[in-house]
Design an enzyme around this catalytic site. Structure first.
Site, PDB file in Angstrom:
ATOM      1  N   CYS A 332       0.839  -1.203   0.000  1.00  0.00           N
ATOM      2  CA  CYS A 332       0.000   0.000   0.000  1.00  0.00           C
ATOM      3  C   CYS A 332       0.880   1.263   0.000  1.00  0.00           C
ATOM      4  CB  CYS A 332      -0.976  -0.022   1.181  1.00  0.00           C
ATOM      5  SG  CYS A 332      -2.388   1.093   0.952  1.00  0.00           S
ATOM      6  N   HIS A 430      -3.700  -5.466   1.306  1.00  0.00           N
ATOM      7  CA  HIS A 430      -3.525  -5.776   2.716  1.00  0.00           C
ATOM      8  C   HIS A 430      -4.003  -7.204   2.966  1.00  0.00           C
ATOM      9  CE1 HIS A 430      -2.522  -1.718   3.974  1.00  0.00           C
ATOM     10  NE2 HIS A 430      -3.539  -1.259   3.275  1.00  0.00           N
TER      11      HIS A 430
END
Length: 493
Positions: A332, A430
């Site tokens: 991310c 994630h």
């Protein structure tokens, strides 16, 4: 039942163990056959979770839902605050971003949220037998008593009995509990049905005289002394013990860079359970050493944390490791940092628009936009060294990334995600280690690089491991608490 019964866990301070106690009670009630759901009206955390319908809640309530055996739901955490500075937060209501607010503005605004909070609670209460409610911080923060929406103010509105928990491991637990009760108004004191001492290590008999005096002075029964349980269950405060671990004694050494505004650190919990890979959290060059893997995690403030990385000397150290062939993984915000440029034309990330040079390890360029992307996804890794690993995770980011290289993985809808260039990988996913497939591929590749024998024993999947830990947590708490009395307090016995 037409409407759920409830029990609320409040604490004498942040870190008293409320989240884990709530997870334990969720598991216990579910084991006893009750439809159970967690609830926390307002959560402040950088560790978040995306529900099946693409809405964002605090990770702690997602874990509590999993302990209860139910799907995480945005109603379980209607208000989530994600700190973006020392004085302000991103305000997320019912899973959607309402904007960035400094603390003073939010305290004026939050009273408007009570109807939405109560509607979420009432909806859950119509569908379940038991609601386990978690407070926040301490109810004795008397400067925040007005317009309280998360502790006694909420307990009163939903008529929930309260158990007050204190952390004996930090010391001063008798003063914590007595002082908290003493600072409450009489009607608030009356709502406390019992006290819980948490994280106890030692001989319970030595503690008993203090328990008797505590009951005498507060007029409240001590319903249990919960031992310090060595279970691995994610909660809001689970980062602290992780940062204390330096597991270089395992054959493989993975370093997670401890960014100042690191988020979703539980992404790496499955790595820590593998018998061959140790995970260290590092924020200084002198502690970096020569790891087998470097991970740049997610962050709430990518550009500011990138500048910190640069100023600390860690950026150049990581670039040197990458040039020597050390695998680098960015997740991310960490993925965005690995690129060539980061642009913020509208001041989404920072108060002033501008651009920042990236680390230059991936041929990607990120532009921050106001709209947050949130979704649960499945994918298959296409990066050569890890190819074929099947992933289940979620995306939650505010950047749009232009990729001029090979993807890290292919999503189940056919879209590419992330980028790979040699030994450097980046992805927006994630939870990428949760399925266990990527962990297995990664450890195999690192063992080959280091000339180590790969242990062929199949490690427990993260999902199975998590369920095992929930059961251990519930067993320890059930033995410590007077559950018969708690059921009577809840008018269920």
């Amino acid at each position: 039942m037409s409407r759920a019964k409830s029990i609320m866990i409040q604490g004498t301070m942040s870190g008293a163990g409320k989240s884990l106690l709530c997870a334990a009670l969720c598991r216990i009630f579910a084991q006893d056959g009750w439809r159970t759901a967690p609830f926390k009206s307002q959560n402040m955390a950088l560790n978040s979770f995306v529900t099946l319908d693409g809405l964002e809640i605090g990770r702690a309530q997602a874990v509590q839902a999993q302990a209860a055996g139910v799907e995480p739901d945005v109603r379980m955490n209607p208000v989530l605050l994600k700190p973006c500075s020392d004085v302000g937060s991103q305000v997320i209501v019912l899973g959607e971003v309402r904007g960035q607010m400094p603390a003073k503005e939010y305290f004026r605004y939050k009273r408007q949220l009570f109807p939405e909070i109560l509607a979420a609670y009432d909806s859950l209460a119509r569908e379940n037998d038991v609601i386990v409610i978690e407070g926040a911080g301490s109810p004795a923060e008397i400067n925040l008593r007005a317009d309280d929406i998360v502790n006694m103010g909420l307990a009163q509105r939903v008529d929930a009995p309260v158990l007050l928990a204190g952390d004996i491991d930090r010391g001063g637990v008798f003063a914590q509990l007595y002082g908290t009760v003493a600072l409450l108004q009489q009607e608030e004191q009356d709502r406390i049905a019992g006290l819980v001492i948490n994280k106890f290590r030692g001989d319970l008999e030595i503690l008993r005289p203090g328990l008797a005096m505590l009951e005498e002075k507060t007029g409240k029964p001590v319903l249990g002394v919960v031992p310090y349980l060595h279970v691995d269950v994610d909660d809001e405060d689970s980062l602290a013990p992780r940062l204390e671990r330096q597991e270089a004694h395992k054959p493989l050494d993975a370093v997670v860079i401890r960014l100042p505004r690191m988020s979703n650190f539980t992404d790496f919990a499955p790595l820590e359970t593998h018998p061959q890979i140790g995970v260290r959290y590092v924020d200084e060059v002198r502690h970096l050493a020569s790891p087998d893997l470097v991970i740049l995690p997610g962050t709430k403030s990518t550009m500011d944390d990138l500048l910190w990385l640069r100023q600390s000397g860690l950026e150049s150290a990581i670039q040197k490791l990458a040039s020597q062939g050390t695998p680098i993984l960015g997740v991310c915000g960490g993925y965005q940092m690995l690129g060539e440029m980061l642009h913020d034309p509208d001041g989404v990330e920072r108060s002033e628009p501008g651009s920042v040079r990236g680390m230059g390890l991936l041929p990607v360029e990120t532009t921050f936009i106001g709209q947050k992307h949130r979704s649960q996804v499945k994918a298959v890794v296409s990066a050569e060294a890890l190819a074929g690993a099947e992933l289940e995770g979620y995306e939650i980011h505010m950047g749009r990334t232009e990729v001029r290289g090979a993807p890290f993985c292919i999503l189940d809808d056919g879209r590419p995600d992330g980028c790979v260039q040699g030994n450097v990988w980046g992805t927006y996913l994630h939870g990428l280690f949760d399925s266990g497939a990527l962990t297995g591929k990664l450890v195999e590749m690192l063992c080959q690089r280091k000339g180590l024998q790969l242990e062929l024993a199949q490690p427990l999947s993260h999902a199975a491991y998590q369920q095992q830990q929930f059961d251990l947590l519930a067993e320890g708490v059930r033995q410590a608490l007077d559950m018969e009395k708690i059921y009577r307090i809840m008018e269920m016995a």
